[in-house]
Write a protein that holds these residues in place. Structure first.
Motif, mmCIF file in Angstrom:
data_model
loop_
_atom_site.group_PDB
_atom_site.id
_atom_site.type_symbol
_atom_site.label_atom_id
_atom_site.label_comp_id
_atom_site.label_asym_id
_atom_site.label_seq_id
_atom_site.Cartn_x
_atom_site.Cartn_y
_atom_site.Cartn_z
ATOM 1 N N SER A 1 13.957 19.537 -37.538
ATOM 2 C CA SER A 1 13.521 18.672 -36.697
ATOM 3 C C SER A 1 14.576 17.327 -36.957
ATOM 4 O O SER A 1 15.042 16.698 -36.068
ATOM 5 C CB SER A 1 12.110 18.056 -36.344
ATOM 6 O OG SER A 1 11.639 17.899 -37.697
ATOM 7 N N HIS B 1 18.203 18.165 -36.081
ATOM 8 C CA HIS B 1 18.167 18.197 -34.687
ATOM 9 C C HIS B 1 18.471 16.660 -33.935
ATOM 10 O O HIS B 1 19.623 16.624 -33.355
ATOM 11 C CB HIS B 1 16.799 18.712 -34.121
ATOM 12 C CG HIS B 1 16.858 18.678 -32.581
ATOM 13 N ND1 HIS B 1 17.670 19.789 -32.223
ATOM 14 C CD2 HIS B 1 16.284 18.217 -31.521
ATOM 15 C CE1 HIS B 1 17.304 19.703 -30.593
ATOM 16 N NE2 HIS B 1 16.522 18.693 -30.372
ATOM 17 N N ILE B 2 17.864 15.787 -34.615
ATOM 18 C CA ILE B 2 18.317 14.502 -34.073
ATOM 19 C C ILE B 2 19.648 13.913 -34.602
ATOM 20 O O ILE B 2 20.215 13.398 -33.634
ATOM 21 C CB ILE B 2 17.027 13.648 -34.563
ATOM 22 C CG1 ILE B 2 15.555 13.713 -33.931
ATOM 23 C CG2 ILE B 2 17.483 12.173 -34.331
ATOM 24 C CD1 ILE B 2 15.594 13.500 -32.543
ATOM 25 N N ALA C 1 18.063 12.739 -21.946
ATOM 26 C CA ALA C 1 16.669 12.074 -21.928
ATOM 27 C C ALA C 1 15.908 12.789 -23.055
ATOM 28 O O ALA C 1 16.352 13.842 -23.604
ATOM 29 C CB ALA C 1 16.135 12.359 -20.509
ATOM 30 N N MET C 2 14.575 11.915 -23.477
ATOM 31 C CA MET C 2 13.749 12.572 -24.456
ATOM 32 C C MET C 2 13.110 13.962 -24.182
ATOM 33 O O MET C 2 12.980 14.651 -25.024
ATOM 34 C CB MET C 2 12.556 11.532 -24.621
ATOM 35 C CG MET C 2 11.795 11.815 -25.906
ATOM 36 S SD MET C 2 12.734 11.892 -27.622
ATOM 37 C CE MET C 2 13.021 10.336 -28.039
ATOM 38 N N LYS C 3 12.921 14.177 -22.683
ATOM 39 C CA LYS C 3 12.686 15.411 -22.360
ATOM 40 C C LYS C 3 13.635 16.446 -22.640
ATOM 41 O O LYS C 3 13.211 17.599 -23.214
ATOM 42 C CB LYS C 3 12.264 15.309 -20.648
ATOM 43 C CG LYS C 3 12.156 16.487 -20.097
ATOM 44 C CD LYS C 3 12.244 16.385 -18.513
ATOM 45 C CE LYS C 3 13.380 16.427 -17.691
ATOM 46 N NZ LYS C 3 13.218 16.303 -16.137
ATOM 47 N N VAL D 1 15.922 16.172 -25.206
ATOM 48 C CA VAL D 1 16.049 16.263 -26.824
ATOM 49 C C VAL D 1 14.826 17.278 -27.250
ATOM 50 O O VAL D 1 15.006 18.184 -28.179
ATOM 51 C CB VAL D 1 15.557 14.804 -27.330
ATOM 52 C CG1 VAL D 1 15.522 15.049 -28.866
ATOM 53 C CG2 VAL D 1 16.717 14.103 -27.010
ATOM 54 N N VAL D 2 13.781 17.117 -26.851
ATOM 55 C CA VAL D 2 12.672 18.157 -27.376
ATOM 56 C C VAL D 2 12.489 19.514 -26.372
ATOM 57 O O VAL D 2 11.929 20.231 -27.241
ATOM 58 C CB VAL D 2 11.227 17.245 -27.331
ATOM 59 C CG1 VAL D 2 11.316 16.245 -28.326
ATOM 60 C CG2 VAL D 2 10.815 16.798 -26.148
#
Lengths: 526, 80
Positions: free
Chosen positions: B38, B41-42, B57-59, B61-62
């Motif tokens: 994780s 990943h960032i 968007a964060m949506k 990213v995850v």
């Protein structure tokens, strides 16, 4: 209503039979009614907090949904005719409005938490700081009652609003359905912190009665009760007095044993609660997220947190750690370093420090909890800082990570770190923690054995037996997966398994520690 | 921007982040690449954003499930 009470057993039996007797379309109403009775049982006053949470998050999600709807309509009507720049400006304007709804809900929920969970702590610190600066102010005694489970359902509904704002899930339009998601009784007091996308739809799906599901769930509930009354309560009964008078006990052996016992108590307590919650929900055909996956077999501190209280660590990862790492200031910090190692290590360490201080604070309003969070933060940061060293080591000795002796060493090292951390976590008061460590090393004479024997009295052997049983089940869980032992039981002929069930029940009734003073779970206070 | 171009630039980003050549296909997931946890990943997302001058968007990213979805998203964002 705590799980290990006769009240709850009667309550759940009524819900269970009512649920399967009711027509499908009425079942969620029954769950909603049952959840509010369950939550209001100890004090109807708690329901105000729940109602506020439901109303606020419903309002914010509805606002976001209306905004998304308007944006979609505008794009359909004008999206192809307007300039790209105008489209972009319109979209970012709408996003800003959505953010305002989400921010309002998050602020409202945090304000409620701040007042009822943290205000006394804040006042005490302001008063102390004022005193240090020569300004005398005596904080008023507030005596506010913290509603049980507040931190859990506040976080669950906060995540929902953020998910709606991010466009990950569609907002629930029906107020009462939304209320059920926030208040579903198996998880409201102590989690698991539910995820809307995985949980909510299950309330409205058809769950015809399935004997295997119900029996498997019941067996899991029984196992949860067993862990709570035979292990957690039994250990608590013996070691609880120790925390209040740490100065009376000495010796590394004594304190080492007490901290290990507390580690086992907390695991049996918290994971036992989860077994009851997940088992009851399974009996109703609804699957909850798992919260534990053999945490004490973890080989690193970060792995421990991927296995312990998984829904909370997952929450912090998705809603705090990632957003902090991706925030403008953190990105600027990353770009300010020319050195690649520093560019990745420094911003990540800063984000980890924030997340772990917040994790500590989530557990309670005291510097002890903050210190406990920081303790883990330090190990996490060390993990990031030393990653290249470990990478080089593991590249040089490629077989090391699969070597059983090395794996065992990693597990024991991680367990020792976790156990030492409980000396901060359990008292939640740094002066007691310091006292514990002083007492542990006050005399290097192997002392404390007598005190240990006296503290455990005749429970030592039975406790060891029950712990070994739990350990054996957890080993199977670790190697083969959750629920495997239950599966083996379920496949056995009735004449082989029923005597075991009856024996288990008998043991719990005769030897278990339950009743007044033992129906609370360790995590209720959070 | 076509997929071939995105892939060739993406390979450079992956090599930079993981310190080695990584074979990339549409179906490649984090589980296929050792060290893609994780945290990485960032870092990876940040490096991809810098390379293509986009912002996920964060949506996403995850939510991105594999490299194929990442490539689709990069093309979509770069064309906006």
């Amino acid at each position: 209503m705590p799980f290990t009470t006769v009240d709850y057993i009667c309550f759940f039996a009524a819900v269970f039979f009512g649920y399967y007797a009711a027509p499908q379309r009425a079942r969620w109403w029954l769950l909603l009614g049952a959840s509010w009775v369950f939550y209001g049982w100890m004090s109807p006053y708690y329901c105000f907090f729940l109602a506020f949470t439901v109303a606020l998050t419903y309002w914010a999600a509805a606002g976001v949904a209306a905004n998304f709807g308007a944006e979609k309509k505008w794009l359909a009507e004008k999206g192809k005719t307007v300039e790209r720049a105008e489209k972009k400006a319109y979209k970012s304007g709408m996003e800003a409005k959505r953010r305002r709804y989400v921010a309002a809900a998050v602020a409202g929920l945090l304000a409620m938490l701040a007042v009822f969970k943290y205000l006394e702590f804040i006042f005490a610190n302001v008063s102390w700081l004022g005193g240090a600066l020569g300004w005398q102010w005596k904080a008023p005694a507030l005596n506010l009652i913290l509603p049980v489970g507040l931190s859990f359902y506040v976080f669950q509904s906060m995540a929902y609003v953020i998910d709606v704002g991010r466009g990950e899930v569609a907002a629930e339009r029906n107020f009462f359905r939304h209320a059920l998601f926030v208040s579903y009784f198996p998880q409201i007091m102590q989690g698991p912190i539910g995820n809307y996308g995985r949980l909510a739809h299950q309330f409205y799906e058809n769950h015809p009665f399935d004997y295997n599901q119900a029996a498997g769930g019941l067996l899991r509930v029984a196992w949860g009760f067993f862990k709570k009354v035979m292990i957690a309560n039994l250990i608590a009964d013996r070691i609880n007095p120790v925390w209040g008078s740490a100065g009376d006990y000495h010796g590394a052996i004594f304190w080492g044993a007490v901290l290990v016992l507390y580690a086992i108590q907390l695991f049996a307590d918290f994971s036992g609660y989860m077994d009851i919650a997940c088992g009851c929900s399974q009996m109703l055909g609804i699957k909850l997220d798992e919260n534990f996956n053999c945490p004490y077999f973890a080989r690193s501190v970060s792995e421990f947190w991927r296995r312990w209280h998984m829904t909370l660590s997952g929450w912090f990862k998705d809603y705090l750690f990632y957003p902090v790492l991706r925030s403008g200031w953190n990105t600027r910090l990353r770009k300010s370093f020319a050195n690649r190692y520093l560019a990745s290590t420094v911003p990540t360490s800063v984000a980890l420090a924030i997340v772990w201080a917040a994790t500590g604070l989530w557990h309670g309003a005291s510097w002890g909890y903050v210190a406990w969070g920081v303790y883990y933060g330090v190990f996490m940061i060390l993990g990031v800082v030393l990653a290249p060293v470990y990478d080089r080591l593991h590249r040089k000795f490629p077989g090391l990570l699969k070597n059983p002796a090395y794996m065992l060493f990693q597990m024991l090292r991680t367990f020792a770190i976790v156990v030492a951390g409980y000396s901060i976590f359990k008292p939640a008061d740094m002066s007691v923690t310091v006292q514990i460590w002083k007492q542990a090393f006050s005399a290097l004479d192997g002392g404390g054995v007598n005190e240990l024997v006296h503290t455990l009295r005749r429970t030592a052997l039975p406790v060891l037996g029950w712990i070994s049983l739990m350990f054996a089940v957890d080993v199977v869980h670790y190697v083969r997966g959750e629920g495997v032992v239950r599966g083996i039981f379920r496949k056995m002929p009735w004449f082989a398994r029923w005597p075991v069930y009856v024996a288990m029940l008998w043991v719990m009734i005769y030897f278990g520690v339950y009743g007044s003073g033992f129906d609370q779970f360790e995590y209720f206070k959070f | 921007m076509d997929r071939t171009e995105v892939y060739s630039r993406l390979k450079g980003v992956f090599a930079d982040v993981f310190d080695r050549e990584v074979e990339l296909k549409d179906e490649t997931t984090a589980a296929d690449v050792p060290g893609w946890d994780s945290l990485t990943h960032i870092t990876l997302i940040g490096a991809v954003e810098d390379e293509f001058d986009v912002k996920f968007a964060m949506k996403d990213v995850v939510g991105m499930k594999n490299v194929g979805e990442m490539v689709d998203k990069i093309i979509e964002l770069a064309d906006e």
